[in-house]
Design an enzyme around this catalytic site. Sequence first.
Site, PDB file in Angstrom:
ATOM      1  N   ASN A  55     120.326 -24.017   2.309  1.00  0.00           N
ATOM      2  CA  ASN A  55     120.047 -22.576   2.251  1.00  0.00           C
ATOM      3  C   ASN A  55     119.041 -22.161   3.329  1.00  0.00           C
ATOM      4  OD1 ASN A  55     117.579 -23.469   1.343  1.00  0.00           O
ATOM      5  ND2 ASN A  55     117.505 -22.173  -0.479  1.00  0.00           N
TER       6      ASN A  55
ATOM      7  N   ARG B 222     102.449 -30.351   7.395  1.00  0.00           N
ATOM      8  CA  ARG B 222     102.242 -31.770   7.126  1.00  0.00           C
ATOM      9  C   ARG B 222     101.332 -32.353   8.197  1.00  0.00           C
ATOM     10  NH1 ARG B 222     108.133 -33.855   4.834  1.00  0.00           N
ATOM     11  NH2 ARG B 222     109.090 -32.277   6.114  1.00  0.00           N
TER      12      ARG B 222
ATOM     13  N   TYR C   9     106.327 -29.802  -7.605  1.00  0.00           N
ATOM     14  CA  TYR C   9     107.090 -30.792  -6.831  1.00  0.00           C
ATOM     15  C   TYR C   9     107.144 -32.118  -7.595  1.00  0.00           C
ATOM     16  CZ  TYR C   9     108.350 -33.588  -2.657  1.00  0.00           C
ATOM     17  OH  TYR C   9     108.960 -34.415  -1.748  1.00  0.00           O
TER      18      TYR C   9
HETATM   19  P1  NAD Z   1     112.845 -30.485   4.816  1.00  0.00           P
HETATM   20  O1  NAD Z   1     112.084 -29.325   4.234  1.00  0.00           O
HETATM   21  O2  NAD Z   1     112.911 -30.598   6.290  1.00  0.00           O
HETATM   22  O3  NAD Z   1     114.328 -30.497   4.268  1.00  0.00           O
HETATM   23  C1  NAD Z   1     114.713 -29.975   3.030  1.00  0.00           C
HETATM   24  C2  NAD Z   1     115.975 -29.166   3.234  1.00  0.00           C
HETATM   25  O4  NAD Z   1     116.400 -28.653   1.968  1.00  0.00           O
HETATM   26  C3  NAD Z   1     115.782 -27.969   4.149  1.00  0.00           C
HETATM   27  O5  NAD Z   1     116.807 -27.895   5.096  1.00  0.00           O
HETATM   28  C4  NAD Z   1     115.815 -26.781   3.194  1.00  0.00           C
HETATM   29  O6  NAD Z   1     116.248 -25.587   3.804  1.00  0.00           O
HETATM   30  C5  NAD Z   1     116.753 -27.294   2.125  1.00  0.00           C
HETATM   31  N1  NAD Z   1     116.583 -26.638   0.835  1.00  0.00           N
HETATM   32  C6  NAD Z   1     115.423 -26.360   0.168  1.00  0.00           C
HETATM   33  N2  NAD Z   1     115.679 -25.751  -0.985  1.00  0.00           N
HETATM   34  C7  NAD Z   1     117.037 -25.628  -1.075  1.00  0.00           C
HETATM   35  C8  NAD Z   1     117.911 -25.076  -2.039  1.00  0.00           C
HETATM   36  N3  NAD Z   1     117.454 -24.516  -3.169  1.00  0.00           N
HETATM   37  N4  NAD Z   1     119.249 -25.117  -1.802  1.00  0.00           N
HETATM   38  C9  NAD Z   1     119.735 -25.670  -0.669  1.00  0.00           C
HETATM   39  N5  NAD Z   1     118.945 -26.205   0.288  1.00  0.00           N
HETATM   40  C10 NAD Z   1     117.611 -26.191   0.077  1.00  0.00           C
HETATM   41  O7  NAD Z   1     112.219 -31.795   4.165  1.00  0.00           O
HETATM   42  P2  NAD Z   1     112.552 -33.334   4.406  1.00  0.00           P
HETATM   43  O8  NAD Z   1     111.293 -33.993   4.812  1.00  0.00           O
HETATM   44  O9  NAD Z   1     113.763 -33.496   5.240  1.00  0.00           O
HETATM   45  O10 NAD Z   1     112.866 -33.821   2.919  1.00  0.00           O
HETATM   46  C11 NAD Z   1     114.184 -34.068   2.459  1.00  0.00           C
HETATM   47  C12 NAD Z   1     114.133 -34.649   1.057  1.00  0.00           C
HETATM   48  O11 NAD Z   1     113.408 -35.882   1.061  1.00  0.00           O
HETATM   49  C13 NAD Z   1     113.446 -33.742   0.037  1.00  0.00           C
HETATM   50  O12 NAD Z   1     114.131 -33.817  -1.188  1.00  0.00           O
HETATM   51  C14 NAD Z   1     112.079 -34.352  -0.090  1.00  0.00           C
HETATM   52  O13 NAD Z   1     111.503 -34.099  -1.350  1.00  0.00           O
HETATM   53  C15 NAD Z   1     112.361 -35.831   0.111  1.00  0.00           C
HETATM   54  N6  NAD Z   1     111.171 -36.535   0.597  1.00  0.00           N
HETATM   55  C16 NAD Z   1     110.765 -36.415   1.904  1.00  0.00           C
HETATM   56  C17 NAD Z   1     109.604 -37.073   2.316  1.00  0.00           C
HETATM   57  C18 NAD Z   1     109.117 -36.990   3.744  1.00  0.00           C
HETATM   58  O14 NAD Z   1     108.058 -37.548   4.028  1.00  0.00           O
HETATM   59  N7  NAD Z   1     109.812 -36.378   4.668  1.00  0.00           N
HETATM   60  C19 NAD Z   1     108.863 -37.823   1.410  1.00  0.00           C
HETATM   61  C20 NAD Z   1     109.302 -37.886   0.089  1.00  0.00           C
HETATM   62  C21 NAD Z   1     110.469 -37.261  -0.307  1.00  0.00           C
HETATM   63  N1  UDP Z   2      95.968 -33.409   6.102  1.00  0.00           N
HETATM   64  C1  UDP Z   2      94.910 -33.232   7.000  1.00  0.00           C
HETATM   65  N2  UDP Z   2      95.035 -32.240   7.933  1.00  0.00           N
HETATM   66  C2  UDP Z   2      96.121 -31.448   8.043  1.00  0.00           C
HETATM   67  C3  UDP Z   2      97.202 -31.644   7.145  1.00  0.00           C
HETATM   68  C4  UDP Z   2      97.088 -32.636   6.182  1.00  0.00           C
HETATM   69  O1  UDP Z   2      93.898 -33.948   6.949  1.00  0.00           O
HETATM   70  O2  UDP Z   2      96.134 -30.582   8.933  1.00  0.00           O
HETATM   71  C5  UDP Z   2      95.875 -34.489   5.088  1.00  0.00           C
HETATM   72  C6  UDP Z   2      96.202 -34.066   3.669  1.00  0.00           C
HETATM   73  O3  UDP Z   2      95.073 -33.539   3.013  1.00  0.00           O
HETATM   74  C7  UDP Z   2      96.654 -35.393   3.072  1.00  0.00           C
HETATM   75  C8  UDP Z   2      97.322 -36.114   4.245  1.00  0.00           C
HETATM   76  O4  UDP Z   2      96.824 -35.487   5.421  1.00  0.00           O
HETATM   77  O5  UDP Z   2      95.536 -36.147   2.657  1.00  0.00           O
HETATM   78  C9  UDP Z   2      98.834 -36.037   4.223  1.00  0.00           C
HETATM   79  O6  UDP Z   2      99.201 -34.695   4.048  1.00  0.00           O
HETATM   80  P1  UDP Z   2     100.691 -34.164   4.109  1.00  0.00           P
HETATM   81  O7  UDP Z   2     100.621 -32.702   3.788  1.00  0.00           O
HETATM   82  O8  UDP Z   2     101.334 -34.562   5.368  1.00  0.00           O
HETATM   83  O9  UDP Z   2     101.491 -34.943   2.963  1.00  0.00           O
HETATM   84  P2  UDP Z   2     101.166 -35.514   1.504  1.00  0.00           P
HETATM   85  O10 UDP Z   2     101.245 -36.965   1.672  1.00  0.00           O
HETATM   86  O11 UDP Z   2      99.802 -35.077   1.059  1.00  0.00           O
HETATM   87  O12 UDP Z   2     102.242 -34.934   0.665  1.00  0.00           O
END
Ligand code: NAD
Ligand code: UDP
Length: 323
Positions: A34, A186, A145
Site C-alpha cells: 500500500n 532508523r 509493533y
Molecule cells: P519497510 O517499511 O521498508 O517495508 C514494509 C512494507 O510494507 C512497505 O513497503 C510498506 O508500504 C508496506 N506496508 C505497510 N503497511 C501495509 C499494509 N497495511 N498493507 C500493505 N502494505 C503495507 O520495512 P522493512 O524493513 O522492509 O520490513 C519488512 C518486514 O520485516 C516488516 O514486517 C518488519 O516488521 C520486518 N522486520 C524488519 C526488520 C529490519 O531491520 N529491517 C527487523 C525486524 C523485522
Molecule cells: N538511535 C540513535 N540515533 C538515531 C536513531 C536511532 O542513537 O538517530 C538509536 C536508538 O535509540 C536505538 C538504536 O539506535 O537504541 C537502534 O534504533 P533503530 O530505530 O534503528 O531500531 P530499533 O532497533 O530500536 O528498533
Amino acid sequence: MVKRILVTGGAGFLGSHLCDRLVEQGHDVICLDNFFTSQKSNIEHLLAKRNFELVRHDVTEPIVLEVDQIYNLACPAAPGHYQYNPIKTTKTSVMGAINMLGLAKRVKARILHASTSEVYGDPEVHPQPESYRGNVNPIGPRACYDEGKRCAETLMFDYHRQNRVDIRVVRIFNTYGPRMHPYDGRVVSNFARQAIAGEDITLFGDGSQTRSFCYVDDLVDGLMRMMNGPADFHGPVNLGNPDEFTVRQLAELTVKLARTKSTIRQARPLPQDDPQRRRPDISLARKMLDWSPKVPLEQGLAKTIEFFRSIDLGRYRPPTPNY
Ligand code: NAD
Ligand code: UDP
C-alpha cells in the site's frame, strides 16, 4: 520448479530485495503493497519483467490470489513509522496475518511471516535464543509493533495447529542496506544521511546500547532458505548477524567510512523502552538452514553509504514526521 509467489510489503526495503531474487530465479512474483513506507522506485526496475506484477492493496483487507507461497512482510518496521499511527500498526500485523493466513488456508499456500527481535522486548537474556519469551511492555510506545507481531506469531501457530496451514516464522534482527527509506528514522539511515551531509550524528542516550546489524543480502538468503527449508521446521527462527556493536561504535564507523567532518553528539535521551542490548543466538538457523551471515558491518555499511550518496533526497517524501 517455477512457483507463484506473493510478497506482501514487496515494495519495501526487504521486500524489494526479496522480489529481485525471486524474479531472478524465474518465479512468478506478485508484489503487494500500500506504499505506506515505501515508494515505487524500489521496484521500478522490475515492472517491465514478464514474471513480475504489482498490486496496490492494504493487507488489513482480504484478497484472493492463486499462489503457492506467501512471504508476509507488510508492516511498518522503523520505530518512527510504526509509532505514527499505532492502531493501524497493530491492525496491519494482526488483521494482515489473519487475511494472509486465510488466503494460505484457502489456496493451500505455504506462508512465511516476518516477525522480529522486538518480540523479545528489552531482553534480560543475552544473546537471545528462540526459547526466550521476552520482556515486552504491553502498554508502551513500542507495544503496537511488539504485541502486534507477537499476536501474529500466535495466529501463525494456531492456523497451523487448527487448520494445518504450512507456516514458517522468522524473527528478524536489525537489517540494513540499500533501499532503506532515508527518512525512516532508523539508526543506520539517520547516521548515513547525516554523515554524507556533514551534519551532527544524533546519538540517542550515551550510545552504549547495542544492536547487531545484518546486511540485507544475507537476510534475504535466510528468508528464502527458511521458506524452502525442511518440511517440518516451522520456526520461530532468529535471522540476524551476531556481531554486536554499540550505537556509538556504529556512529564512529559511519563517520570513518563517509570521510566526513560530522561530530557525534548526544541529541536526546534514550527513547522509552528502547532495548539496551540485542544480539541473536543463531545456532538454530545454522543447524536447520545451514545459514549464517557473510557480510561484515564495515563492508555492508560502505555499500549503504554509497546508496545514500546516489539518491536524490528530494524524491523521497518523509512518510511520517518522525525522522
Ligand atoms: P519497510 O517499511 O521498508 O517495508 C514494509 C512494507 O510494507 C512497505 O513497503 C510498506 O508500504 C508496506 N506496508 C505497510 N503497511 C501495509 C499494509 N497495511 N498493507 C500493505 N502494505 C503495507 O520495512 P522493512 O524493513 O522492509 O520490513 C519488512 C518486514 O520485516 C516488516 O514486517 C518488519 O516488521 C520486518 N522486520 C524488519 C526488520 C529490519 O531491520 N529491517 C527487523 C525486524 C523485522
Ligand atoms: N538511535 C540513535 N540515533 C538515531 C536513531 C536511532 O542513537 O538517530 C538509536 C536508538 O535509540 C536505538 C538504536 O539506535 O537504541 C537502534 O534504533 P533503530 O530505530 O534503528 O531500531 P530499533 O532497533 O530500536 O528498533
